[in-house]
Motif scaffolding. Structure first.
Motif, short mmCIF file in Angstrom:
data_model
loop_
_atom_site.label_atom_id
_atom_site.label_comp_id
_atom_site.label_asym_id
_atom_site.label_seq_id
_atom_site.Cartn_x
_atom_site.Cartn_y
_atom_site.Cartn_z
N GLY A 38 74.76 0.46 56.65
CA GLY A 38 74.68 1.48 55.88
C GLY A 38 75.65 2.64 56.48
O GLY A 38 76.09 3.38 57.75
N SER A 39 76.68 3.17 55.62
CA SER A 39 77.54 4.55 55.09
C SER A 39 77.03 5.62 55.78
O SER A 39 76.10 5.89 55.97
N VAL A 40 77.75 6.37 55.64
CA VAL A 40 77.16 8.08 55.89
C VAL A 40 76.63 8.08 54.72
O VAL A 40 76.65 7.56 53.64
N TYR A 41 75.80 9.34 54.67
CA TYR A 41 75.09 9.47 54.04
C TYR A 41 75.21 11.06 53.80
O TYR A 41 75.15 11.55 54.39
N LEU A 55 83.43 11.31 53.15
CA LEU A 55 84.45 10.98 52.83
C LEU A 55 85.71 10.55 53.05
O LEU A 55 85.72 9.04 53.25
N PHE A 56 86.28 10.81 54.23
CA PHE A 56 86.82 10.06 55.31
C PHE A 56 86.21 8.98 56.07
O PHE A 56 87.04 7.82 56.17
N ALA A 57 84.92 9.67 56.60
CA ALA A 57 84.27 8.77 57.31
C ALA A 57 84.13 7.32 56.45
O ALA A 57 84.05 6.03 56.76
N ALA A 58 83.68 7.47 55.20
CA ALA A 58 83.20 6.59 54.30
C ALA A 58 84.78 5.77 53.51
O ALA A 58 84.11 4.66 53.47
N ALA A 59 85.37 6.35 53.47
CA ALA A 59 86.78 5.81 53.16
C ALA A 59 87.16 4.55 54.35
O ALA A 59 87.63 3.20 53.99
N GLU A 60 86.82 5.13 55.56
CA GLU A 60 87.57 4.18 56.76
C GLU A 60 86.01 2.94 56.22
O GLU A 60 87.01 1.36 56.70
N MET A 61 84.92 3.21 56.64
CA MET A 61 84.24 2.16 56.72
C MET A 61 84.13 1.24 55.76
O MET A 61 83.97 0.56 55.66
N ARG A 62 84.64 1.65 54.41
CA ARG A 62 84.74 0.81 53.44
C ARG A 62 86.26 -0.17 54.13
O ARG A 62 86.07 -1.46 52.92
N LYS A 63 87.24 0.41 54.54
CA LYS A 63 88.20 -0.99 55.08
C LYS A 63 88.03 -1.86 56.21
O LYS A 63 89.09 -2.84 56.14
N LEU A 64 86.72 -1.73 56.94
CA LEU A 64 86.22 -2.81 57.72
C LEU A 64 85.52 -4.06 57.24
O LEU A 64 85.92 -4.06 55.64
N SER A 65 86.13 -5.74 57.94
CA SER A 65 86.21 -6.69 57.02
C SER A 65 84.35 -6.96 57.23
O SER A 65 84.26 -7.86 56.44
N TRP A 66 83.47 -5.63 57.79
CA TRP A 66 82.04 -5.91 57.87
C TRP A 66 81.57 -5.37 56.77
O TRP A 66 82.12 -4.79 55.74
N CYS A 67 80.66 -5.40 55.87
CA CYS A 67 79.60 -5.37 54.70
C CYS A 67 79.26 -3.66 54.99
O CYS A 67 78.19 -3.50 56.19
N VAL A 68 79.47 -2.82 53.64
CA VAL A 68 79.60 -1.54 54.41
C VAL A 68 78.40 -1.22 53.27
O VAL A 68 78.55 -1.33 51.72
N ILE A 69 77.15 -0.53 53.10
CA ILE A 69 76.04 -0.30 52.66
C ILE A 69 76.20 1.04 52.01
O ILE A 69 76.43 2.18 52.79
N ASP A 70 77.00 1.23 49.95
CA ASP A 70 77.35 3.29 50.10
C ASP A 70 76.41 4.52 50.16
O ASP A 70 76.27 3.30 49.02
N PHE A 71 75.66 5.00 50.69
CA PHE A 71 74.60 5.07 51.16
C PHE A 71 75.46 6.53 49.78
O PHE A 71 73.84 7.40 50.06
N LEU A 72 76.15 7.22 50.99
CA LEU A 72 76.54 7.79 50.54
C LEU A 72 76.28 8.50 48.74
O LEU A 72 75.94 9.77 48.19
N THR A 73 77.26 7.41 48.49
CA THR A 73 76.99 7.30 46.38
C THR A 73 76.10 7.85 46.35
O THR A 73 75.77 8.08 45.02
N ILE A 107 71.58 -1.41 48.11
CA ILE A 107 71.61 -2.69 49.29
C ILE A 107 71.81 -3.47 47.90
O ILE A 107 70.86 -3.88 47.30
N ASP A 108 72.79 -4.54 47.64
CA ASP A 108 72.92 -5.70 46.75
C ASP A 108 72.04 -6.25 47.62
O ASP A 108 72.93 -7.34 48.35
N SER A 109 70.56 -6.91 47.37
CA SER A 109 70.45 -8.54 47.88
C SER A 109 70.73 -9.54 48.02
O SER A 109 71.07 -10.29 48.80
N GLY A 110 71.23 -10.11 46.68
CA GLY A 110 72.58 -11.44 46.32
C GLY A 110 73.42 -11.25 47.15
O GLY A 110 74.33 -11.76 47.30
#
Length: 175
Positions: A38-41, A55-73, A107-110
């Motif tokens: 789960g991203s920063v919130y 915003l910096f942490a959220a952007a860096e997390m999106r660069k990871l190869s793992w799934c990140v759920i965007d709780f901030l937005t 969370i996109d369960s699909g």
């Protein structure tokens, strides 16, 4: 903002991101699971500096190869970025029922199910520690099989952080 405060805030963000990287590697290599974070919130007292770090942490997390759920937005007030949506906070740092509902909507369960279906396990996975016997591992079969038999989000506690991992019954395979 006091001199040096920007640097201190960036150090906190980088420490957080380093913890995410370490936790992701641990989940993959030691547990044999697919990390989902789960991203920063939002926060109720977000100022310009805090927003920049969010915003910096959220952007860096999106660069990871793992799934990140965007709780901030999902949970922030569009009129006040970085702050909780109106009526969504229990206190400055925590969501209430509405805040949790907004976060859950991200969370996109699909996509999580598709992620689990894409993973095939072999007898070597997940990795075993030297003290762990074959019978103690989640996978004791010598055949490959799809990772998804049934899936559920389960908490994983490590490095003083909490995250959710996608557990597939009969094997391990989800911020």
């Amino acid at each position: 903002v006091q001199p040096g405060e920007d640097l201190k805030a960036r150090v906190v963000s980088l420490r957080f991101l380093g913890g995410i990287l370490a936790l992701g590697k641990y989940v993959e290599e030691e547990i044999g699971a697919v990390p989902v974070f789960g991203s920063v919130y939002p926060n109720g007292t977000t100022d310009a500096q805090y927003l920049a770090e969010l915003l910096f942490a959220a952007a860096e997390m999106r660069k990871l190869s793992w799934c990140v759920i965007d709780f901030l937005t999902a949970a922030q007030d569009p009129a006040n970025p970085g702050r909780w949506a109106p009526g969504a906070m229990e206190d400055d740092a925590h969501p209430n029922d509405l805040g949790h509902s907004l976060m859950f909507s991200a969370i996109d369960s699909g996509s999580l199910a598709q992620l689990a279906k894409s993973r095939t396990w072999t007898e070597e996975e997940p990795s075993r520690s030297a003290s762990q016997s074959r019978s103690e591992t989640p996978m004791a079969s010598s055949r490959s099989r799809p990772a998804l038999e049934a899936a559920a989000l389960v908490p994983v506690n490590s490095f003083g952080m909490r995250c959710m991992a996608l557990e597939c019954f009969g094997c391990w395979s989800a911020f």
